[in-house]
Design a protein around this motif. Structure first.
Motif, mmCIF file in Angstrom:
data_model
loop_
_atom_site.group_PDB
_atom_site.id
_atom_site.type_symbol
_atom_site.label_atom_id
_atom_site.label_comp_id
_atom_site.label_asym_id
_atom_site.label_seq_id
_atom_site.Cartn_x
_atom_site.Cartn_y
_atom_site.Cartn_z
ATOM 1 N N GLN A 521 0.939 -1.152 0.054
ATOM 2 C CA GLN A 521 -0.134 0.028 -0.018
ATOM 3 C C GLN A 521 0.804 1.273 -0.019
ATOM 4 N N GLY A 522 0.835 2.179 -0.861
ATOM 5 C CA GLY A 522 1.578 3.349 -1.020
ATOM 6 C C GLY A 522 2.887 3.188 -1.935
ATOM 7 N N HIS A 523 3.218 1.859 -2.260
ATOM 8 C CA HIS A 523 4.374 1.411 -2.918
ATOM 9 C C HIS A 523 3.882 0.865 -4.231
ATOM 10 N N GLN A 524 3.266 -0.248 -4.405
ATOM 11 C CA GLN A 524 2.918 -0.685 -5.733
ATOM 12 C C GLN A 524 1.548 -0.312 -6.034
ATOM 13 N N VAL A 530 -6.426 0.481 -2.152
ATOM 14 C CA VAL A 530 -6.134 -0.512 -1.191
ATOM 15 C C VAL A 530 -6.954 -0.490 -0.081
ATOM 16 N N ASP A 531 -7.121 0.639 0.552
ATOM 17 C CA ASP A 531 -8.336 0.794 1.759
ATOM 18 C C ASP A 531 -9.512 0.167 1.414
ATOM 19 N N ILE A 532 -10.184 0.713 0.090
ATOM 20 C CA ILE A 532 -11.441 0.093 -0.335
ATOM 21 C C ILE A 532 -11.349 -1.152 -0.433
ATOM 22 N N LEU A 533 -10.364 -1.736 -1.248
ATOM 23 C CA LEU A 533 -10.379 -3.269 -1.358
ATOM 24 C C LEU A 533 -10.404 -3.930 -0.003
ATOM 25 N N LEU A 534 -9.591 -3.698 1.102
ATOM 26 C CA LEU A 534 -9.632 -4.366 2.432
ATOM 27 C C LEU A 534 -10.818 -4.198 3.075
ATOM 28 N N ASP A 535 -11.314 -2.832 2.956
ATOM 29 C CA ASP A 535 -12.754 -2.659 3.743
ATOM 30 C C ASP A 535 -13.722 -3.420 3.245
ATOM 31 N N ASN A 536 -13.627 -3.818 1.940
ATOM 32 C CA ASN A 536 -14.944 -4.560 1.494
ATOM 33 C C ASN A 536 -14.375 -5.740 0.869
ATOM 34 N N LEU A 537 -13.513 -6.550 1.658
ATOM 35 C CA LEU A 537 -13.069 -7.717 1.053
ATOM 36 C C LEU A 537 -13.912 -8.760 0.919
#
Length: 574
Positions: A521-524, A530-537
């Motif tokens: 997150q913040g690199h690639q 990423v936050d949205i993906l993980l919050d709605n995994l």
């Protein structure tokens, strides 16, 4: 500074003040107006004046005014007597002054006095014209300073009309005066000046109350000198307009600001013949006998005048409706024809879009199959991209477009040899360099089309391996330099690939995939995405489980009806 003789609730005073305020507003200058009301109708003894001067001097100590306006005789007399104590040195304009002998010779300020000449001679001539048989004229005036000055001029003027018998009413209270006038002849006339005879009993009547009581009960028509008296059954007269007196005060103050002292009489603009239609009708006075240029107030509107605007509007509406009907009859056929053509175009566009979507999916599946992967991967990338775009807040159109074109992200792999695509082990540096060319190959392949859809797909194919930190390929773009669609596709492509079986790896456990995204997150990857993906995994995993590969893989969700929600997922962009 404005010094008013009377208190602010007097109609005369209020209208003069409104004229002053309006005059300064018209000049568009940042003027701050300070107003003092002496209220000398109620109290005007020397002790009061002395106390007021002390209050004034204390309130405005060391305060410099740029101009002074004095309204009516009492304020002028106060200023003349106490000017030394007030220490006001700005230019002065005095208005509404009935004392024609008054001056400002005892002050050094630039000054002008606008004397209040009431056109008494014109009023008497007008009354005689309206009532040629006039014999008795009842003149009402009290013993206030202003009224005494007006009375002197009225009596002087009436002395030139020996045919008129002047009967003064000065000492009766309002009720008795009205009662007396109720018994006079209709051929007589009443001339009303100031009339507050009950001040000593602490009874003060407003202008409206006086004019209303006198005019309603008087058998003879009532004439006045002030606009504020024209109420109820008062006939009117050639009168002073207090609002215009206020305007004149401002005009004169501005003119003497840098000039010489001078005196002047009020101009004709401030004096106007105004008559009350209801009173004219009551006393059967023909309007043809009124002075030239008279203004008639309270005149009822005739049926035609009252409804003229409505009739004009109605006529306009009817004409407009007829025109609209004519135009509609002319254009309705054209619209029908155009609508039919538009419907055909829309259907054709939808059909074309559907064909494009199917072609893209087929091509994407072909590419994935060639590289040893399953066609379900492109379907999952499409659905996952649309879901991530929707959660980010993109429009329905953008989500729909991304769902269609994201499967084309790896179309450039068509140019990569199968020996590299299907290699189970790690690629050599030279093989890796060749593999990286699939982004450029995909861009060139899709960019050659004239379709906007494929042009955006070309950008995704070109940039989906760029990294947020700028260490990706082919152009080392970073952060928001990378197209948003490419950033979205990059995340869902890696997410699905990690959880899928490949020739070179086994599926990753979901915990390991989550750990990678947190690490990158913040690199690639774009940190917000990423936050949205993980919050709605759970929602993303559910889509994967609903589009499984042909080779069996364990479901990531243990829900019996996980795929029953596919209706909702199928319409994720709605």
């Amino acid at each position: 500074m404005v010094i008013q003789s009377y208190e602010s609730s007097f109609q005369w005073t209020a209208k003069v003040q409104r004229g002053i305020n309006h005059g300064f507003e018209q000049l568009a200058l940042p003027v701050k107006i300070s107003v003092e009301f002496l209220d000398t109708k109620r109290v005007s003894n020397p002790e009061y004046y002395q106390s007021f001067s002390q209050y004034f001097a204390l309130k405005y100590k060391n305060y410099q005014f740029d101009g002074i306006i004095i309204v009516d005789d009492n304020a002028l007399r106060f200023f003349q007597e106490y000017n030394q104590e007030l220490a006001l040195t700005a230019p002065i304009v005095a208005v509404g002054i009935n004392d024609l002998n008054a001056d400002l010779a005892n002050v050094d300020n630039k000054s002008v006095i606008i004397y209040e000449k009431d056109s008494i001679n014109k009023n008497i001539n007008s009354i005689l014209k309206l009532n040629p048989s006039l014999k008795n004229l009842y003149f009402l005036s009290d013993k206030s300073v202003t009224s005494e000055l007006i009375r002197s001029r009225v009596l002087t003027t009436l002395a030139r009309f020996p045919q008129i018998n002047v009967i003064e009413i000065r000492d009766l209270n309002l009720q008795d005066a009205a009662q007396k006038l109720s018994t006079v002849s209709k051929d007589d006339a009443v001339f009303l000046s100031h009339y507050n005879t009950e001040i000593n009993e602490d009874i003060y009547h407003t202008y409206y109350t006086i004019a209303d009581e006198i005019s309603r009960r008087s058998s003879a028509p009532v004439f006045v000198l002030g606009e504020h008296y024209i109420v109820s059954d008062v006939v009117g007269g050639i009168i002073l307009r207090p609002f215009n007196i206020g305007l004149k005060a401002v005009e004169s103050l501005m003119s003497i600001g840098y000039g010489q002292s001078y005196s002047n009489t009020v101009n004709e603009k401030v004096i106007l013949p105004i008559y009350n239609y209801l009173a004219l009708k009551k006393y059967k006075i023909p309007t043809s006998l009124l002075p030239e240029g008279s203004v008639i107030i309270n005149k009822p509107i005739s049926f035609l005048e009252k409804n003229l605007q409505l009739l004009l509007i109605s006529s306009g509406i009817i004409i407009t409706l007829i025109s609209i009907i004519f135009l509609q009859s002319f254009t309705i056929r054209h619209k029908r024809k155009t609508n039919n053509q538009n419907q055909k175009i829309v259907l054709l566009q939808r059909k074309t879009l559907s064909i494009q979507k199917d072609m893209i999916n087929v091509l994407g599946e072909a590419i994935e199959t060639r590289s040893g992967e399953t066609g379900q991967h492109v379907k999952r990338v499409a659905k996952l991209s649309a879901l991530l775009a929707k959660l980010l807040g993109l429009s329905h159109r953008e989500c729909e477009m991304l769902e269609i074109i994201s499967p084309m992200h790896d179309v450039g792999k068509i140019a990569i040899p199968e020996s590299i695509l299907d290699k189970p082990g790690k690629l050599t540096p030279s093989e890796w360099k060749i593999m990286q060319t699939h982004t450029t190959a995909g861009y060139k392949l899709l960019k050659s089309s004239n379709s906007d859809l494929t042009n955006i797909a070309a950008v995704i194919a070109y940039e989906h391996h760029e990294r947020w930190d700028g260490k990706g390929y082919p152009n080392q773009k970073s952060a928001e330099e990378i197209h948003l669609f490419a950033r979205i596709t990059s995340i869902v492509d890696v997410f699905d690939a990690l959880l899928s079986l490949r020739c070179y790896k086994e599926p990753w456990p979901i915990e390991d995939a989550v750990a990678l995204f947190k690490r990158e997150q913040g690199h690639q990857f774009d940190p917000q995405l990423v936050d949205i993906l993980l919050d709605n995994l759970k929602d993303f995993i559910q889509i994967r489980d609903c589009y499984p590969d042909k080779r069996p893989q364990p479901k990531l969700l243990d829900e019996e009806n996980a795929c029953d929600k596919e209706k909702t997922l199928e319409n994720i962009t709605s």
